[in-house]
Design a protein around this motif. Structure first.
Motif, short mmCIF file in Angstrom:
data_model
loop_
_atom_site.label_atom_id
_atom_site.label_comp_id
_atom_site.label_asym_id
_atom_site.label_seq_id
_atom_site.Cartn_x
_atom_site.Cartn_y
_atom_site.Cartn_z
N MET A 87 49.40 63.80 32.49
CA MET A 87 48.79 62.53 32.79
C MET A 87 48.55 62.44 34.30
SD MET A 87 50.13 58.66 31.81
CE MET A 87 50.04 58.92 30.07
N LYS A 88 47.39 61.99 34.67
CA LYS A 88 47.02 61.90 36.08
C LYS A 88 47.75 60.74 36.77
CE LYS A 88 42.33 63.61 35.39
NZ LYS A 88 40.91 63.28 35.51
N PRO A 89 48.06 60.89 38.06
CA PRO A 89 48.70 59.81 38.80
C PRO A 89 47.91 58.50 38.77
CG PRO A 89 48.87 61.84 40.04
CD PRO A 89 47.97 62.12 38.86
N THR A 90 46.59 58.58 38.77
CA THR A 90 45.80 57.34 38.72
C THR A 90 45.98 56.63 37.38
OG1 THR A 90 43.85 58.60 38.05
CG2 THR A 90 44.06 58.07 40.40
N SER A 91 46.10 57.40 36.30
CA SER A 91 46.34 56.81 34.98
C SER A 91 47.72 56.17 34.92
CB SER A 91 46.21 57.86 33.88
OG SER A 91 44.91 58.39 33.86
N ILE A 92 48.70 56.87 35.46
CA ILE A 92 50.06 56.33 35.48
C ILE A 92 50.09 55.03 36.28
CG2 ILE A 92 52.40 56.74 36.37
CD1 ILE A 92 51.97 59.73 35.63
N SER A 93 49.44 55.02 37.42
CA SER A 93 49.39 53.82 38.25
C SER A 93 48.75 52.65 37.49
CB SER A 93 48.61 54.11 39.53
OG SER A 93 48.52 52.96 40.32
N LYS A 94 47.68 52.92 36.77
CA LYS A 94 47.00 51.87 35.99
C LYS A 94 47.91 51.34 34.89
CE LYS A 94 42.34 53.46 36.94
NZ LYS A 94 41.14 54.13 36.43
N ILE A 95 48.70 52.21 34.27
CA ILE A 95 49.60 51.75 33.21
C ILE A 95 50.73 50.90 33.79
CG2 ILE A 95 51.16 52.46 31.35
CD1 ILE A 95 49.27 54.90 30.94
N PHE A 96 51.21 51.25 34.98
CA PHE A 96 52.20 50.39 35.65
C PHE A 96 51.61 49.01 35.90
CE2 PHE A 96 54.80 54.09 36.68
CZ PHE A 96 56.07 53.56 36.66
N LEU A 97 50.36 48.97 36.36
CA LEU A 97 49.69 47.69 36.58
C LEU A 97 49.56 46.92 35.27
CD1 LEU A 97 48.12 45.70 38.38
CD2 LEU A 97 46.06 47.06 37.90
N PHE A 98 49.15 47.61 34.21
CA PHE A 98 49.01 46.98 32.90
C PHE A 98 50.35 46.45 32.39
CE2 PHE A 98 48.66 47.31 28.20
CZ PHE A 98 47.74 46.28 28.02
N ALA A 99 51.41 47.23 32.58
CA ALA A 99 52.76 46.78 32.17
C ALA A 99 53.13 45.50 32.90
CB ALA A 99 53.79 47.87 32.44
N GLY A 100 52.88 45.46 34.19
CA GLY A 100 53.20 44.27 34.96
C GLY A 100 52.39 43.07 34.53
N LEU A 101 51.10 43.28 34.38
CA LEU A 101 50.24 42.16 33.96
C LEU A 101 50.57 41.68 32.55
CD1 LEU A 101 46.79 43.28 35.45
CD2 LEU A 101 48.33 41.48 36.28
N SER A 102 50.95 42.60 31.68
CA SER A 102 51.31 42.17 30.32
C SER A 102 52.56 41.29 30.34
CB SER A 102 51.46 43.35 29.37
OG SER A 102 52.65 44.05 29.60
N ASN A 103 53.51 41.62 31.21
CA ASN A 103 54.69 40.76 31.34
C ASN A 103 54.29 39.39 31.91
OD1 ASN A 103 56.50 42.89 30.60
ND2 ASN A 103 58.02 42.03 31.97
N ILE A 104 53.57 39.40 33.00
CA ILE A 104 53.24 38.16 33.68
C ILE A 104 52.32 37.29 32.84
CG2 ILE A 104 52.08 37.17 35.71
CD1 ILE A 104 52.99 39.83 37.20
N LEU A 105 51.19 37.84 32.42
CA LEU A 105 50.23 37.05 31.65
C LEU A 105 50.76 36.73 30.26
CD1 LEU A 105 46.91 38.80 32.73
CD2 LEU A 105 47.89 36.64 33.57
N GLY A 106 51.50 37.67 29.67
CA GLY A 106 52.08 37.41 28.35
C GLY A 106 52.99 36.20 28.38
N VAL A 107 53.85 36.14 29.37
CA VAL A 107 54.76 34.99 29.49
C VAL A 107 53.97 33.71 29.74
CG1 VAL A 107 56.45 33.91 31.04
CG2 VAL A 107 56.86 36.20 30.15
N LEU A 108 53.04 33.76 30.67
CA LEU A 108 52.31 32.54 31.01
C LEU A 108 51.46 32.03 29.85
CD1 LEU A 108 51.26 33.34 34.69
CD2 LEU A 108 53.10 31.82 33.90
#
Length: 138
Positions: free
Chosen positions: A1-22
């Motif tokens: 897996m490319k570092p850019t893909s990993i970085s995007k998934i970290f962003l997605f994980a964070g946004l899913s927590n934040i937006l999911g809760v809100l």
């Protein structure tokens, strides 16, 4: 897996927590969701979800420098999955859906979401720990 893909998934994980809760907590006003599991989904617990999300986003560019923090993310996700399974075992999703659609949806998916991101964090942890480019700073 490319570092850019990993970085995007970290962003997605964070946004899913934040937006999911809100979204699912209706900006901290969904009493049905918060009362269904008050120790975990009360105001304090929901703020903790958001803080974890911010942590995932914060390390998305430098995850290789903090492998043991990734291990903490894995343990954190495992804890939430176990808490979710325990809740499912002793509660009814159907009655939660009857009370509030958003609460029902949230409790239907939050453990699966945590499991998938926990596996991702574990994968990245092991990938980073094997990297010959990682400098051991112990």
């Amino acid at each position: 897996m490319k570092p850019t893909s990993i970085s995007k998934i970290f962003l997605f994980a964070g946004l899913s927590n934040i937006l999911g809760v809100l979204i699912f907590s209706k900006f901290f006003t969904n009493d049905v969701m918060m009362e269904a599991q008050p120790m975990v989904m009360g105001h304090f617990g929901l703020v903790a979800f958001i803080l974890w999300g911010l942590a995932y986003i914060t390390v998305r560019q430098n995850y290789a420098l903090v492998p043991w923090l990734l291990a903490v993310f894995v343990v954190e996700k495992l804890v939430y999955v176990l808490v979710w399974l325990n809740w499912l075992y002793s509660n009814s999703l159907g009655s939660l859906y009857e009370q509030d659609l958003f609460a029902g949806l949230f409790f239907s998916i939050y453990g699966i979401n945590d499991l998938l991101f926990g596996l991702f964090f574990g994968f990245v942890f092991f990938k980073v720990r094997k990297s010959p480019f990682l400098v051991n700073r112990d």
